[in-house]
Design a protein around this motif. Structure first.
Motif, short mmCIF file in Angstrom:
data_model
loop_
_atom_site.label_atom_id
_atom_site.label_comp_id
_atom_site.label_asym_id
_atom_site.label_seq_id
_atom_site.Cartn_x
_atom_site.Cartn_y
_atom_site.Cartn_z
N GLN A 123 -78.64 3.20 -32.29
CA GLN A 123 -79.71 2.24 -32.50
C GLN A 123 -79.47 1.42 -33.77
O GLN A 123 -79.00 1.96 -34.78
N PRO A 124 -79.79 0.11 -33.74
CA PRO A 124 -79.69 -0.69 -34.96
C PRO A 124 -80.63 -0.15 -36.04
O PRO A 124 -81.72 0.36 -35.74
N ASN A 125 -80.21 -0.26 -37.27
CA ASN A 125 -81.00 0.16 -38.43
C ASN A 125 -80.71 -0.85 -39.53
O ASN A 125 -79.58 -0.93 -40.02
N LEU A 126 -81.72 -1.64 -39.92
CA LEU A 126 -81.47 -2.81 -40.76
C LEU A 126 -82.13 -2.70 -42.12
O LEU A 126 -83.17 -2.06 -42.27
N SER A 127 -81.51 -3.36 -43.10
CA SER A 127 -82.11 -3.52 -44.42
C SER A 127 -82.24 -5.00 -44.74
O SER A 127 -81.34 -5.79 -44.43
N PHE A 128 -83.35 -5.38 -45.36
CA PHE A 128 -83.57 -6.74 -45.85
C PHE A 128 -83.18 -6.77 -47.32
O PHE A 128 -83.63 -5.91 -48.09
N LEU A 129 -82.40 -7.75 -47.71
CA LEU A 129 -81.97 -7.87 -49.10
C LEU A 129 -82.38 -9.22 -49.66
O LEU A 129 -82.32 -10.24 -48.96
N VAL A 130 -82.80 -9.23 -50.93
CA VAL A 130 -83.10 -10.45 -51.66
C VAL A 130 -82.23 -10.48 -52.90
O VAL A 130 -82.29 -9.54 -53.72
N ASP A 131 -81.40 -11.51 -53.00
CA ASP A 131 -80.45 -11.63 -54.12
C ASP A 131 -79.62 -10.37 -54.28
O ASP A 131 -79.37 -9.88 -55.40
N GLY A 132 -79.20 -9.81 -53.15
CA GLY A 132 -78.31 -8.66 -53.15
C GLY A 132 -78.98 -7.32 -53.32
O GLY A 132 -78.31 -6.28 -53.27
N LYS A 133 -80.29 -7.28 -53.51
CA LYS A 133 -81.01 -6.03 -53.72
C LYS A 133 -81.82 -5.66 -52.48
O LYS A 133 -82.58 -6.48 -51.96
N GLU A 134 -81.66 -4.43 -52.00
CA GLU A 134 -82.41 -3.99 -50.83
C GLU A 134 -83.89 -3.84 -51.19
O GLU A 134 -84.25 -3.18 -52.16
N VAL A 135 -84.75 -4.47 -50.37
CA VAL A 135 -86.19 -4.42 -50.64
C VAL A 135 -86.98 -3.86 -49.46
O VAL A 135 -88.18 -3.57 -49.61
N TYR A 136 -86.35 -3.68 -48.30
CA TYR A 136 -87.07 -3.17 -47.13
C TYR A 136 -86.07 -2.68 -46.10
O TYR A 136 -84.97 -3.24 -45.96
N SER A 137 -86.45 -1.62 -45.38
CA SER A 137 -85.61 -1.09 -44.31
C SER A 137 -86.45 -0.89 -43.05
O SER A 137 -87.60 -0.44 -43.13
N THR A 138 -85.87 -1.21 -41.89
CA THR A 138 -86.60 -1.09 -40.62
C THR A 138 -86.62 0.32 -40.08
O THR A 138 -87.47 0.65 -39.25
N GLY A 139 -85.67 1.16 -40.49
CA GLY A 139 -85.45 2.40 -39.76
C GLY A 139 -84.80 2.05 -38.43
O GLY A 139 -84.38 0.91 -38.20
N ASN A 140 -84.70 3.01 -37.53
CA ASN A 140 -84.08 2.74 -36.23
C ASN A 140 -84.95 1.80 -35.40
O ASN A 140 -86.14 2.05 -35.22
N VAL A 141 -84.36 0.72 -34.91
CA VAL A 141 -85.07 -0.23 -34.06
C VAL A 141 -85.19 0.37 -32.66
O VAL A 141 -84.18 0.79 -32.08
N PRO A 142 -86.39 0.44 -32.09
CA PRO A 142 -86.56 1.06 -30.77
C PRO A 142 -85.68 0.42 -29.69
O PRO A 142 -85.44 -0.79 -29.72
N MET A 143 -85.23 1.22 -28.77
CA MET A 143 -84.42 0.76 -27.65
C MET A 143 -85.35 0.69 -26.43
O MET A 143 -85.39 1.60 -25.59
N ASP A 144 -86.11 -0.41 -26.32
CA ASP A 144 -87.16 -0.47 -25.31
C ASP A 144 -87.28 -1.84 -24.63
O ASP A 144 -88.31 -2.15 -24.04
N ARG A 145 -86.25 -2.69 -24.77
CA ARG A 145 -86.21 -4.01 -24.13
C ARG A 145 -87.25 -4.97 -24.72
O ARG A 145 -87.57 -5.98 -24.09
N ARG A 146 -87.79 -4.68 -25.89
CA ARG A 146 -88.83 -5.51 -26.47
C ARG A 146 -88.42 -6.02 -27.85
O ARG A 146 -87.65 -5.39 -28.56
N TRP A 147 -88.99 -7.21 -28.21
CA TRP A 147 -88.82 -7.74 -29.56
C TRP A 147 -89.79 -7.03 -30.50
O TRP A 147 -90.93 -6.75 -30.14
N HIS A 148 -89.33 -6.75 -31.72
CA HIS A 148 -90.15 -6.12 -32.74
C HIS A 148 -90.08 -6.96 -34.02
O HIS A 148 -89.01 -7.46 -34.39
#
Length: 251
Positions: A123-148
């Motif tokens: 499963q995809p697992n993403l981090s959002f970065l601002v100016d190279g610093k991680e500020v948020y993480s999604t955890g595992n993105v559900p595998m359910d055919r839907r946009w989140h």
């Protein structure tokens, strides 16, 4: 909620990837550091594609990926499809002009491209970065055919005029970890302003005063401006001199 005040308009219009009749955007948008743009889908490991629909794609996309368009009502709207590289890393990077000492909400829509009915996948697992610093993480993105939708709030530092937005894939590629990305948004979050919904007065009555209640201290030196509309709110015009939290309406 990410914003306790009032959200402004999106200032990052490039984040919806545009629109067009061609199934794939042909020019390389150069948005993914370390990835290669693939104009003939589906993209392989370490490649990405900007497309308006994956329904007619062949190869492994036909057999194991969901069939989807972008996450909007636009039939030709583009979105980004990423086939993760074998090692975690950045897959999106861009800049946005901002104001200093201002609250913003940064969000993005993500879909797992792997169809859960066809097997077991990373499963995809993403981090959002601002100016190279991680500020948020999604955890595992559900595998359910839907946009989140994922996002977070942040406050820019004083004097800031531009920041770098980035998304990092934390999971390895290979069997799965394929994703779609759309509607990357960056919206200012201002204080909540409450005004009377309806005020009725007659032309032969005494003047009345409209009072706005402002909650939240988003700005050190806020500026106010009352406006008027004569077309049911389609367009607005500043009222000269009406720059306080109250406004007197005379007959």
């Amino acid at each position: 909620t990410l914003c306790t005040g009032n959200l402004g308009s999106n200032i990052f219009l490039r984040g919806n990837f545009g629109s067009g009749p061609s199934n794939v955007l042909l020019p390389d948008p150069k948005l993914a550091p370390g990835y290669i743009y693939q104009p003939s889908p589906p993209p392989n490991d370490g490649y990405y594609t900007i497309t308006n629909n994956t329904s007619n794609w062949g190869s492994f996309a036909r057999d194991t990926w969901v069939k989807t368009k972008d996450n909007s009502s636009d039939p030709n709207g583009y979105f980004m499809v990423v086939n993760a590289s074998l090692t975690p890393g950045l897959f999106y990077l861009d800049t946005v002009d901002v104001c200093g000492s201002t609250d913003y909400v940064f969000s993005a829509d993500v879909i797992t491209m792997n169809d859960p009915a066809t097997g077991t996948f990373i499963q995809p697992n993403l981090s959002f970065l601002v100016d190279g610093k991680e500020v948020y993480s999604t955890g595992n993105v559900p595998m359910d055919r839907r946009w989140h939708t994922y996002g977070f709030a942040l406050t820019t530092q004083p004097g800031t005029t531009r920041i770098v937005l980035a998304l990092r894939n934390n999971a390895p590629g290979g069997i799965g970890n394929d994703l779609g990305l759309d509607n990357i948004s960056f919206l200012p979050c201002g204080p909540r302003i409450m005004v009377p919904d309806t005020t009725i007065f007659c032309v032969d009555t005494a003047p009345i005063t409209l009072q706005a209640q402002v909650s939240g201290a988003a700005y050190n030196n806020p500026v106010y401006q009352w406006q008027t509309s004569t077309d049911l709110g389609q367009t607005w015009t500043n009222i000269a001199g009406a720059v306080n939290t109250s406004h007197l309406i005379s007959t």
